[in-house]
Design an enzyme around this catalytic site. Structure first.
Site, PDB file in Angstrom:
ATOM      1  N   GLU A 154       2.664   5.994  -3.003  1.00  0.00           N
ATOM      2  CA  GLU A 154       3.760   6.811  -3.535  1.00  0.00           C
ATOM      3  C   GLU A 154       3.685   6.893  -5.057  1.00  0.00           C
ATOM      4  O   GLU A 154       3.934   7.938  -5.645  1.00  0.00           O
ATOM      5  CB  GLU A 154       5.115   6.257  -3.095  1.00  0.00           C
ATOM      6  CG  GLU A 154       5.407   6.459  -1.629  1.00  0.00           C
ATOM      7  CD  GLU A 154       5.483   7.928  -1.237  1.00  0.00           C
ATOM      8  OE1 GLU A 154       6.000   8.753  -2.028  1.00  0.00           O
ATOM      9  OE2 GLU A 154       5.028   8.268  -0.141  1.00  0.00           O
ATOM     10  N   SER A 172       0.821  -1.216   0.000  1.00  0.00           N
ATOM     11  CA  SER A 172       0.000   0.000   0.000  1.00  0.00           C
ATOM     12  C   SER A 172       0.853   1.263   0.000  1.00  0.00           C
ATOM     13  O   SER A 172       0.511   2.240  -0.665  1.00  0.00           O
ATOM     14  CB  SER A 172      -0.959  -0.002   1.190  1.00  0.00           C
ATOM     15  OG  SER A 172      -0.248  -0.072   2.405  1.00  0.00           O
ATOM     16  N   ASP A 173       1.976   1.263   0.713  1.00  0.00           N
ATOM     17  CA  ASP A 173       2.857   2.441   0.720  1.00  0.00           C
ATOM     18  C   ASP A 173       3.371   2.731  -0.685  1.00  0.00           C
ATOM     19  O   ASP A 173       3.431   3.880  -1.111  1.00  0.00           O
ATOM     20  CB  ASP A 173       4.070   2.217   1.623  1.00  0.00           C
ATOM     21  CG  ASP A 173       3.710   2.016   3.068  1.00  0.00           C
ATOM     22  OD1 ASP A 173       2.529   1.790   3.356  1.00  0.00           O
ATOM     23  OD2 ASP A 173       4.611   2.080   3.906  1.00  0.00           O
ATOM     24  N   CYS A 174       3.776   1.669  -1.405  1.00  0.00           N
ATOM     25  CA  CYS A 174       4.309   1.846  -2.753  1.00  0.00           C
ATOM     26  C   CYS A 174       3.236   2.334  -3.711  1.00  0.00           C
ATOM     27  O   CYS A 174       3.484   3.199  -4.549  1.00  0.00           O
ATOM     28  CB  CYS A 174       4.897   0.540  -3.268  1.00  0.00           C
ATOM     29  SG  CYS A 174       6.302  -0.057  -2.310  1.00  0.00           S
TER      30      CYS A 174
END
Length: 84
Positions: A54, A49-51
């Site tokens: 971003e 989810s972070d990627c």
């Protein structure tokens, strides 16, 4: 076939378990990596989810730049919606 996540007696007692029948899967299934943007090689192709966040932020920032739009055109909105 039941998913591994819902294989314990505790999870089978949850409301989520009733969505695991064949008919529900056809209605609600979404591939786990649809809309995700992994920042890795094919050896680790699972989106994080972070990627994805971003990647989405970067695309939105780039698409706000006229020179990027002029060179590459519009980024498909459906790809952005899939990431959300």
């Amino acid at each position: 076939e039941k998913t591994q996540i819902l294989s314990t007696p505790t999870s089978q007692a949850s409301d989520a378990f009733r969505y695991e029948d064949v008919a529900s899967r056809k209605n609600f299934f979404r591939h786990v990596s649809k809309g995700g943007w992994p920042f890795s090689t094919s050896a680790h192709g699972w989106p994080i989810s972070d990627c994805t966040a971003e990647g989405l932020k970067a695309v939105l920032g780039l698409m706000a730049m006229p020179e990027v739009k002029a060179k590459f055109g519009e980024f498909p909105a459906t790809r952005l919606y899939d990431a959300v």
